[in-house]
Design an enzyme around this catalytic site. Structure first.
Site, mmCIF file in Angstrom:
data_model
loop_
_atom_site.group_PDB
_atom_site.id
_atom_site.type_symbol
_atom_site.label_atom_id
_atom_site.label_comp_id
_atom_site.label_asym_id
_atom_site.label_seq_id
_atom_site.Cartn_x
_atom_site.Cartn_y
_atom_site.Cartn_z
ATOM 1 N N SER A 10 -12.073 -8.152 10.769
ATOM 2 C CA SER A 10 -10.896 -8.376 9.916
ATOM 3 C C SER A 10 -9.745 -7.552 10.476
ATOM 4 O O SER A 10 -9.978 -6.595 11.234
ATOM 5 C CB SER A 10 -11.208 -7.903 8.486
ATOM 6 O OG SER A 10 -10.045 -7.875 7.696
ATOM 7 N N TYR A 33 -14.024 -1.422 2.087
ATOM 8 C CA TYR A 33 -14.041 -2.661 2.887
ATOM 9 C C TYR A 33 -13.533 -2.372 4.297
ATOM 10 O O TYR A 33 -14.154 -2.780 5.290
ATOM 11 C CB TYR A 33 -13.184 -3.732 2.204
ATOM 12 C CG TYR A 33 -13.138 -5.043 2.942
ATOM 13 C CD1 TYR A 33 -14.232 -5.901 2.972
ATOM 14 C CD2 TYR A 33 -11.985 -5.441 3.631
ATOM 15 C CE1 TYR A 33 -14.190 -7.104 3.660
ATOM 16 C CE2 TYR A 33 -11.933 -6.640 4.318
ATOM 17 C CZ TYR A 33 -13.032 -7.480 4.327
ATOM 18 O OH TYR A 33 -12.985 -8.682 5.020
HETATM 19 N N1 LIG Z 1 -10.771 -14.660 4.018
HETATM 20 C C1 LIG Z 1 -10.118 -13.665 4.590
HETATM 21 O O1 LIG Z 1 -8.934 -13.419 4.296
HETATM 22 C C2 LIG Z 1 -10.800 -12.821 5.633
HETATM 23 C C3 LIG Z 1 -10.004 -11.962 6.382
HETATM 24 C C4 LIG Z 1 -10.609 -11.150 7.323
HETATM 25 C C5 LIG Z 1 -11.977 -11.204 7.519
HETATM 26 N N2 LIG Z 1 -12.737 -12.043 6.790
HETATM 27 C C6 LIG Z 1 -14.185 -12.041 7.020
HETATM 28 O O2 LIG Z 1 -14.612 -13.345 7.298
HETATM 29 C C7 LIG Z 1 -15.997 -13.464 6.972
HETATM 30 C C8 LIG Z 1 -16.225 -14.751 6.196
HETATM 31 O O3 LIG Z 1 -15.586 -14.635 4.941
HETATM 32 P P1 LIG Z 1 -14.782 -15.835 4.261
HETATM 33 O O4 LIG Z 1 -13.378 -15.412 4.174
HETATM 34 O O5 LIG Z 1 -15.123 -17.120 4.859
HETATM 35 O O6 LIG Z 1 -15.348 -15.710 2.746
HETATM 36 P P2 LIG Z 1 -16.355 -16.612 1.897
HETATM 37 O O7 LIG Z 1 -15.845 -17.990 1.779
HETATM 38 O O8 LIG Z 1 -16.601 -15.824 0.657
HETATM 39 O O9 LIG Z 1 -17.662 -16.614 2.799
HETATM 40 C C9 LIG Z 1 -18.523 -15.523 2.891
HETATM 41 C C10 LIG Z 1 -19.863 -16.017 3.362
HETATM 42 O O10 LIG Z 1 -20.777 -14.897 3.425
HETATM 43 C C11 LIG Z 1 -21.985 -15.294 2.837
HETATM 44 N N3 LIG Z 1 -22.738 -14.151 2.329
HETATM 45 C C12 LIG Z 1 -22.356 -13.198 1.449
HETATM 46 N N4 LIG Z 1 -23.355 -12.343 1.218
HETATM 47 C C13 LIG Z 1 -24.407 -12.768 1.974
HETATM 48 C C14 LIG Z 1 -25.726 -12.305 2.166
HETATM 49 N N5 LIG Z 1 -26.203 -11.221 1.518
HETATM 50 N N6 LIG Z 1 -26.538 -12.979 3.009
HETATM 51 C C15 LIG Z 1 -26.079 -14.082 3.656
HETATM 52 N N7 LIG Z 1 -24.829 -14.559 3.529
HETATM 53 C C16 LIG Z 1 -24.019 -13.903 2.688
HETATM 54 C C17 LIG Z 1 -21.594 -16.258 1.727
HETATM 55 O O11 LIG Z 1 -22.671 -17.139 1.441
HETATM 56 P P3 LIG Z 1 -23.649 -17.059 0.166
HETATM 57 O O12 LIG Z 1 -22.846 -16.526 -0.980
HETATM 58 O O13 LIG Z 1 -24.081 -18.480 0.009
HETATM 59 O O14 LIG Z 1 -24.757 -16.149 0.600
HETATM 60 C C18 LIG Z 1 -20.484 -17.042 2.417
HETATM 61 O O15 LIG Z 1 -21.019 -18.090 3.170
HETATM 62 C C19 LIG Z 1 -16.373 -12.182 6.219
HETATM 63 O O16 LIG Z 1 -17.048 -11.300 7.090
HETATM 64 C C20 LIG Z 1 -15.010 -11.624 5.826
HETATM 65 O O17 LIG Z 1 -15.041 -10.225 5.653
HETATM 66 C C21 LIG Z 1 -12.174 -12.867 5.856
#
Ligand SMILES: NC(=O)c1ccc[n+]([C@@H]2O[C@H](COP(=O)([O-])OP(=O)(O)OC[C@H]3O[C@@H](n4cnc5c(N)ncnc54)[C@H](OP(=O)(O)O)[C@@H]3O)[C@@H](O)[C@H]2O)c1
Length: 241
Positions: free
Chosen positions: A139, A152
């Protein structure tokens, strides 16, 4: 260009957001994908949408034995593992003074231990074979710190350090850190502090869609074996942070 990625790719956190977009992008590029997350119904729907090149298994990245079994199942299905995308993450933000210790623990378990569990599941295979690629989704929070995001940001700084350590320790393995800015996904749905939840809605007014990050992952995977894309930061053009 379709068909440019002739690889077996594992993606964690593939049930929504950046993970699901990455699966779609890589499937369109010809990859075979083994995808995991806790919500199996979402994974099943995505696999049905994309066809035989995508297989799924429920996965909790905080459980090392489960991640090892996930990798074994991927190898049993497709015969090899070329790439692991450690994408699963959670972001229940709050001020430190709120002492939300369970939420701190969950972030550390998923965002740090989850990544380490993924590395542990594939690294011995990659070392034995003399190649492999680990992509960690961090991130901008791996590069900056903002109030309410101390823990975080700590987890994402750790992912950045771990990725750099992996790169330094293994000449034969590619290590890539992808650092998104704000992306419109389900991330933060579990924020329990109402003021922080409102702030997140404001931040999301300038957000990328997840396909922007998926293309960065694809770019890293498309490079020839001797080229390691170490770090990519992808922000909305108008981003404040
Ligand atoms: N969105 C942003 O603004 C942003 C910015 C910077 C970085 N990121 C990073 O991008 C990555 C993806 O996030 P996203 O934004 O796409 O959010 P998201 O839509 O909430 O997706 C998060 C994913 O992680 C999975 N997950 C959570 N806990 C888990 C566990 N214990 N075991 C297996 N899977 C798990 C969730 O699936 P289940 O709930 O089905 O397990 C979901 O598929 C993360 O690492 C996040 O920190 C996001």
């Amino acid at each position: 260009m379709a068909g440019s990625i002739d690889k077996v790719v594992l993606v964690t956190g593939a049930s929504s957001g950046i993970g699901a977009a990455t699966v779609r992008e890589l499937a369109a590029a010809g990859a075979r994908l083994f995808i995991g997350a806790r919500r199996g119904a979402r994974l099943q729907a995505l696999a049905e949408e994309l066809g035989d090149a995508v297989a799924w298994r429920e996965l909790d990245v905080t459980d090392g034995a489960d991640v090892a079994a996930f990798a074994d199942a991927a190898e049993a299905r497709f015969g090899r593992i070329d790439v692991l995308v450690n994408n699963a993450g959670v972001m229940p933000l709050s001020p430190l003074a709120a002492l939300k210790r369970e939420e701190w623990k969950r972030m550390i378990d998923v965002n740090i231990h989850g990544v380490l569990n993924g590395i542990a599941a594939v690294l011995p295979r990659f070392v034995a074979r003399g190649d492999g690629h680990i992509v960690n989704v961090a991130s901008v929070a791996a590069h900056i710190v903002v109030p309410t995001a101390a823990v975080y940001c700590g987890t994402k700084h750790a992912v950045r350090a771990i990725t750099e350590g992996l790169r330094q320790e293994h000449d034969e393995i590619r290590a890539t850190l992808i650092s998104p800015g704000v992306v419109a996904t389900e991330l933060g749905h579990d924020i329990t502090d109402p003021a922080v939840a409102t702030a997140l809605t404001g931040w999301r007014k300038k957000a990328l869609t997840p396909d922007a990050i998926a293309r960065a992952v694809r770019y890293a995977l498309e490079q020839p074996a001797g080229v390691d894309i170490n770090e990519v930061i992808v922000r909305p053009t108008a981003a404040d942070m």
